[in-house]
Design an enzyme around this catalytic site. Structure first.
Site, PDB file in Angstrom:
ATOM      1  N   HIS A   1       0.875  -1.197   0.000  1.00  5.18           N
ATOM      2  CA  HIS A   1       0.000   0.000   0.000  1.00  5.18           C
ATOM      3  C   HIS A   1       0.904   1.237   0.000  1.00  5.18           C
ATOM      4  O   HIS A   1       1.518   1.568   1.005  1.00  5.18           O
ATOM      5  CB  HIS A   1      -0.904   0.024   1.243  1.00  5.18           C
ATOM      6  CG  HIS A   1      -1.798   1.233   1.308  1.00  5.18           C
ATOM      7  ND1 HIS A   1      -3.153   1.134   1.528  1.00  5.18           N
ATOM      8  CD2 HIS A   1      -1.547   2.560   1.182  1.00  5.18           C
ATOM      9  CE1 HIS A   1      -3.688   2.347   1.542  1.00  5.18           C
ATOM     10  NE2 HIS A   1      -2.719   3.230   1.331  1.00  5.18           N
TER      11      HIS A   1
ATOM     12  N   HIS B   1       1.557   5.382  -1.696  1.00  6.02           N
ATOM     13  CA  HIS B   1       1.169   6.552  -2.487  1.00  6.02           C
ATOM     14  C   HIS B   1       2.418   7.130  -3.150  1.00  6.02           C
ATOM     15  O   HIS B   1       3.354   7.518  -2.456  1.00  6.02           O
ATOM     16  CB  HIS B   1       0.530   7.626  -1.597  1.00  6.02           C
ATOM     17  CG  HIS B   1      -0.722   7.146  -0.944  1.00  6.02           C
ATOM     18  ND1 HIS B   1      -1.958   7.283  -1.531  1.00  6.02           N
ATOM     19  CD2 HIS B   1      -0.927   6.491   0.224  1.00  6.02           C
ATOM     20  CE1 HIS B   1      -2.877   6.747  -0.734  1.00  6.02           C
ATOM     21  NE2 HIS B   1      -2.279   6.251   0.333  1.00  6.02           N
TER      22      HIS B   1
ATOM     23  N   LYS C   1      -9.323  -0.452  -5.597  1.00  4.80           N
ATOM     24  CA  LYS C   1      -9.315   0.226  -4.302  1.00  4.80           C
ATOM     25  C   LYS C   1     -10.683   0.805  -3.988  1.00  4.80           C
ATOM     26  O   LYS C   1     -11.256   1.547  -4.786  1.00  4.80           O
ATOM     27  CB  LYS C   1      -8.265   1.351  -4.339  1.00  4.80           C
ATOM     28  CG  LYS C   1      -8.262   2.254  -3.123  1.00  4.80           C
ATOM     29  CD  LYS C   1      -7.657   1.565  -1.916  1.00  4.80           C
ATOM     30  CE  LYS C   1      -7.851   2.406  -0.660  1.00  4.80           C
ATOM     31  NZ  LYS C   1      -6.655   2.555   0.122  1.00  4.80           N
TER      32      LYS C   1
ATOM     33  N   HIS D   1     -10.182   0.913   2.132  1.00  4.79           N
ATOM     34  CA  HIS D   1      -9.944   1.923   3.171  1.00  4.79           C
ATOM     35  C   HIS D   1     -11.099   1.787   4.154  1.00  4.79           C
ATOM     36  O   HIS D   1     -12.216   2.196   3.869  1.00  4.79           O
ATOM     37  CB  HIS D   1      -9.895   3.337   2.576  1.00  4.79           C
ATOM     38  CG  HIS D   1      -9.584   4.378   3.613  1.00  4.79           C
ATOM     39  ND1 HIS D   1      -8.381   5.041   3.682  1.00  4.79           N
ATOM     40  CD2 HIS D   1     -10.321   4.828   4.672  1.00  4.79           C
ATOM     41  CE1 HIS D   1      -8.391   5.863   4.722  1.00  4.79           C
ATOM     42  NE2 HIS D   1      -9.555   5.755   5.334  1.00  4.79           N
TER      43      HIS D   1
ATOM     44  N   HIS E   1      -4.212  -0.699   6.177  1.00  5.14           N
ATOM     45  CA  HIS E   1      -3.705   0.132   7.285  1.00  5.14           C
ATOM     46  C   HIS E   1      -4.570  -0.003   8.530  1.00  5.14           C
ATOM     47  O   HIS E   1      -5.160   0.948   9.020  1.00  5.14           O
ATOM     48  CB  HIS E   1      -3.512   1.601   6.884  1.00  5.14           C
ATOM     49  CG  HIS E   1      -4.558   2.186   5.968  1.00  5.14           C
ATOM     50  ND1 HIS E   1      -5.895   2.116   6.234  1.00  5.14           N
ATOM     51  CD2 HIS E   1      -4.443   2.849   4.796  1.00  5.14           C
ATOM     52  CE1 HIS E   1      -6.558   2.723   5.270  1.00  5.14           C
ATOM     53  NE2 HIS E   1      -5.694   3.169   4.378  1.00  5.14           N
TER      54      HIS E   1
ATOM     55  N   ASP F   1       1.599   2.605   3.509  1.00  3.46           N
ATOM     56  CA  ASP F   1       0.769   3.808   3.385  1.00  3.46           C
ATOM     57  C   ASP F   1       1.635   5.064   3.430  1.00  3.46           C
ATOM     58  O   ASP F   1       1.194   6.113   3.913  1.00  3.46           O
ATOM     59  CB  ASP F   1      -0.321   3.857   4.461  1.00  3.46           C
ATOM     60  CG  ASP F   1      -1.412   4.855   4.132  1.00  3.46           C
ATOM     61  OD1 ASP F   1      -1.504   5.281   2.963  1.00  3.46           O
ATOM     62  OD2 ASP F   1      -2.178   5.218   5.044  1.00  3.46           O
TER      63      ASP F   1
HETATM   64  C1  NCD Z   1      -3.463   9.043   2.204  1.00  6.25           C
HETATM   65  C2  NCD Z   1      -3.064  10.098   1.169  1.00  6.25           C
HETATM   66  O1  NCD Z   1      -2.514  11.125   1.554  1.00  6.25           O
HETATM   67  O2  NCD Z   1      -3.278   9.863  -0.018  1.00  6.25           O
HETATM   68  N1  NCD Z   1      -3.409   9.647   3.499  1.00  6.25           N
HETATM   69  C3  NCD Z   1      -3.242   9.005   4.664  1.00  6.25           C
HETATM   70  O3  NCD Z   1      -3.323   9.633   5.715  1.00  6.25           O
HETATM   71  N2  NCD Z   1      -2.988   7.719   4.712  1.00  6.25           N
HETATM   72  C4  NCD Z   1      -4.790   8.490   1.871  1.00  6.25           C
HETATM   73  C5  NCD Z   1      -5.115   7.253   2.643  1.00  6.25           C
HETATM   74  O4  NCD Z   1      -4.554   6.188   2.412  1.00  6.25           O
HETATM   75  O5  NCD Z   1      -5.985   7.348   3.520  1.00  6.25           O
HETATM   76 ZN    ZN Z   2      -3.111   5.159   1.798  1.00  8.33          ZN
END
Ligand code: NCD
Ligand code: ZN
Length: 356
Positions: free
Chosen positions: A24, A26, A110, A147, A185, A258
């Site tokens: 996971h 970003h 997702k 999520h 998460h 995450d």
């Molecule tokens: C994530 C993001 O910034 O894209 N933020 C986070 O706090 N984890 C989005 C997510 O996974 O909830």
């Molecule tokens: Zn995330």
């Protein structure tokens, strides 16, 4: 003499195991992508890449183009493999999803409940509208990454994961038998217990930061925007439940960092974005935690074996070596990005394990 012998032993503490993956992550786009993709690629072989761009990655064509941009942002010679995901919306087309999965491009879909987190406005409000897609995913064995938070304003933010499991995830799984799901998460013992209650087809990812911080770290003695993420860190008892699950070796639990970069200007402001940027020191943090729990031998299962097993992929052939030094690991507190400085997750203590 004894002291001296121990000292020498510690100097040679190393741990070599199969290269980890991040289930996971970003990576964003543009300048931010170019800054953070090489950081993850330095330690991890593969990552499930989140689709919450603006606009989101909603179809196979979007995912193919995003994958190309990710590959173009990697250092020459990198073998890092982005595993693409599609953002489930109420207009997602089941045939497009099935085709993207069949081609090998997309490894998961997702589910963001609308409004749950960063860039989730296009998420799902009415689950009846995604029923056909979910059934098709169950047929073709494509996992749904979830999520797990309700967005109902009446539900306290610290209860949103537990309520989501009861009101959304469990009914959804019952209504779509065979759909493989990942509760992502996980931040509560409720989430851990729920994953453990399922015999098959349900995995759970755990971040490094949720193994380290509880809600006091976020709120006591001043508000710490760099510890604000979603789902928000919970009470200590929940952190301890996450630790127990992560170090247990239970194949249902695996690493999803995450890591969610937001430039400092977007975090240190009146309404700061959610997300911790952990990509640079995840492996150091994990080795620290697993050593504290006397479970270093279980780190490979959590970071490198259980995830591939869930996704039906082979574990990586190459290895990573972690080395424990006598001096704290020096890593940058911030990295520079085209969007400005980006703060690296600070565990609040020195780290001694570094990636060799
Ligand atoms: C994530 C993001 O910034 O894209 N933020 C986070 O706090 N984890 C989005 C997510 O996974 O909830
Ligand atoms: Zn995330």
């Amino acid at each position: 003499m004894q002291q001296c012998a121990r000292h020498v032993l510690r100097m040679t503490d190393t741990l070599t195991f199969r290269r980890p993956d991040d289930w996971h992550l970003h990576l964003r786009d543009g300048d931010m992508l170019r800054a953070v993709a090489p950081v993850t690629a330095a330690h991890f072989a593969r990552a499930i890449v989140m689709p919450n761009l603006v606009p989101p990655v909603v179809c196979g064509e979007d995912a193919a183009a995003y994958r190309d941009r990710i590959l173009a942002s990697l250092p020459a010679g990198s073998s890092f493999e982005p595993l693409m995901t599609l953002y489930l919306t109420e207009t997602t087309d089941a045939d497009d999803v099935a085709a993207a999965a069949a081609s090998g491009l997309v490894k998961a879909v997702k589910l963001y409940p609308a409004g749950a987190t960063t860039n989730s406005a296009s998420g799902v409000r009415d689950f009846d509208k995604v029923r056909a897609v979910l059934e098709r995913m169950a047929e073709v064995g494509l996992p749904l990454c979830v999520h797990g938070e309700v967005t109902d304003p009446d539900i306290d933010i610290f209860d949103r994961e537990a309520v989501f499991i009861d009101r959304v995830l469990d009914p959804l799984r019952r209504a779509t038998p065979g759909l493989r799901c990942v509760l992502e998460h996980i931040t509560t013992s409720n989430g851990i217990d729920y994953v453990k209650s399922a015999a098959d087809g349900l995995g759970g990812t755990i971040t490094a930061h949720h193994l380290i911080i509880n809600r006091n770290h976020l709120l006591v003695g001043g508000i710490r925007p760099h510890y604000y993420c979603l789902p928000v860190a919970k009470r200590e008892e929940h952190r301890l439940a996450l630790r127990a699950a992560a170090v247990s070796g239970d194949a249902r639990f695996f690493l999803g960092t995450d890591s969610a970069p937001h430039a400092d200007a977007a975090k240190e402001t009146g309404c700061g974005c959610a997300g911790c940027f952990t990509a640079p020191n995840t492996m150091s943090c994990l080795a620290h935690v697993f050593e504290e729990e006397s479970a270093l031998e279980k780190l490979e299962a959590f970071a490198s074996l259980n995830g591939p097993l869930f996704y039906g992929l082979p574990a990586n052939d190459d290895t990573i070596t972690l080395q424990k030094d006598n001096e704290p690991v020096v890593y940058p507190a911030k990295i520079e990005t085209g969007e400005g400085p980006l703060t690296v997750f600070d565990p609040g203590f020195d780290l001694y394990w570094r990636v060799a």
